[in-house]
Design an enzyme around this catalytic site. Sequence first.
Site, PDB file in Angstrom:
ATOM      1  N   ILE A   1      52.882 124.757 -49.357  1.00  0.00           N
ATOM      2  CA  ILE A   1      52.587 125.858 -48.696  1.00  0.00           C
ATOM      3  C   ILE A   1      51.813 126.552 -49.360  1.00  0.00           C
ATOM      4  CG2 ILE A   1      54.799 126.985 -48.772  1.00  0.00           C
ATOM      5  CD1 ILE A   1      54.423 127.858 -45.922  1.00  0.00           C
TER       6      ILE A   1
ATOM      7  N   GLY B   1      59.049 114.126 -41.016  1.00  0.00           N
ATOM      8  CA  GLY B   1      58.246 114.947 -42.000  1.00  0.00           C
ATOM      9  C   GLY B   1      58.408 114.121 -43.389  1.00  0.00           C
TER      10      GLY B   1
ATOM     11  N   HIS C   1      34.891 119.503 -47.354  1.00  0.00           N
ATOM     12  CA  HIS C   1      33.824 118.290 -47.197  1.00  0.00           C
ATOM     13  C   HIS C   1      34.327 117.059 -48.085  1.00  0.00           C
ATOM     14  CE1 HIS C   1      31.880 119.545 -50.982  1.00  0.00           C
ATOM     15  NE2 HIS C   1      32.121 120.676 -50.420  1.00  0.00           N
TER      16      HIS C   1
ATOM     17  N   SER D   1      63.821 116.081 -34.897  1.00  0.00           N
ATOM     18  CA  SER D   1      64.038 117.417 -35.652  1.00  0.00           C
ATOM     19  C   SER D   1      62.890 118.489 -35.303  1.00  0.00           C
ATOM     20  CB  SER D   1      63.719 116.793 -37.186  1.00  0.00           C
ATOM     21  OG  SER D   1      62.585 116.768 -37.552  1.00  0.00           O
ATOM     22  N   GLY D   2      63.045 119.593 -36.294  1.00  0.00           N
ATOM     23  CA  GLY D   2      62.229 120.761 -36.111  1.00  0.00           C
ATOM     24  C   GLY D   2      60.689 120.060 -35.881  1.00  0.00           C
ATOM     25  N   HIS D   3      60.206 119.140 -37.019  1.00  0.00           N
ATOM     26  CA  HIS D   3      59.032 118.510 -37.162  1.00  0.00           C
ATOM     27  C   HIS D   3      58.683 118.116 -35.573  1.00  0.00           C
ATOM     28  CE1 HIS D   3      55.356 116.926 -38.547  1.00  0.00           C
ATOM     29  NE2 HIS D   3      55.720 115.851 -38.466  1.00  0.00           N
TER      30      HIS D   3
ATOM     31  N   ASP E   1      65.636 109.089 -31.407  1.00  0.00           N
ATOM     32  CA  ASP E   1      66.320 109.232 -32.618  1.00  0.00           C
ATOM     33  C   ASP E   1      67.368 108.395 -32.870  1.00  0.00           C
ATOM     34  OD1 ASP E   1      66.259 112.164 -34.416  1.00  0.00           O
ATOM     35  OD2 ASP E   1      67.890 110.627 -34.701  1.00  0.00           O
ATOM     36  N   ASP E   2      67.238 107.702 -34.123  1.00  0.00           N
ATOM     37  CA  ASP E   2      68.203 106.661 -34.254  1.00  0.00           C
ATOM     38  C   ASP E   2      69.763 107.022 -34.465  1.00  0.00           C
ATOM     39  OD1 ASP E   2      66.354 104.568 -34.110  1.00  0.00           O
ATOM     40  OD2 ASP E   2      66.054 104.563 -36.090  1.00  0.00           O
TER      41      ASP E   2
END
Length: 195
Positions: A152, A55, A122, A12-14, A34-35
């Site tokens: 996001i 993703g 941290h 995919s895009g990811h 890809d399955d």
Amino acid sequence: MVKTKIYIYGASGHGQVLSDIARACGYDEVVFLDDSSDTKFSKDLPKFDIFIGVGVNDTRAILQEKVQKCGFKVVNLIHPSAVISPSAKFGVGVCVMPNVVVNAFAKVSDGVILNSGCVVEHECVIERFAHISPNAALAGNVYVGEFSHIGIGSSVIQGIKIGSNVSVGAGSVVVRNLAPNGVYVGVPTKFIKEK
């Protein structure tokens, strides 16, 4: 340095973004598996490095366990522009996209996605198969439970604990601990529904 082949399991895009990162890391050949295509994963494939290009957190976990049981080496893909403290610790199957910052003594567990431009300050702990979205910022000592997704542009103040399987909506500001298995949105975040 001998350049090698890597499998990206998920086209995919990811997966396409991961292909770019793999090339930036020195791999000269990327093979997509890809399955739902003719190029499916098989335990009989030659044992090149592999990375899960999916993703969706729980699906990524299932596929990573599957390929490891078949003897494939799951690697980390860390974009060269990322700034990583030498004291930060990483599991396997971790994706670090461009311009990410991971500061001192952060711990990033198996299968985590640190998406473009996010900041992990941290002593943060990010558990297995969580996803920190682009431009999200975690202040110091934040804990993110496994399978959680921080949307996001979200911000999490210092010392917050986010439970497992939590979704934090885009642009949210987290100022209190979040219980597991919930969807939270807003400034400050409010519980919306069970997940």
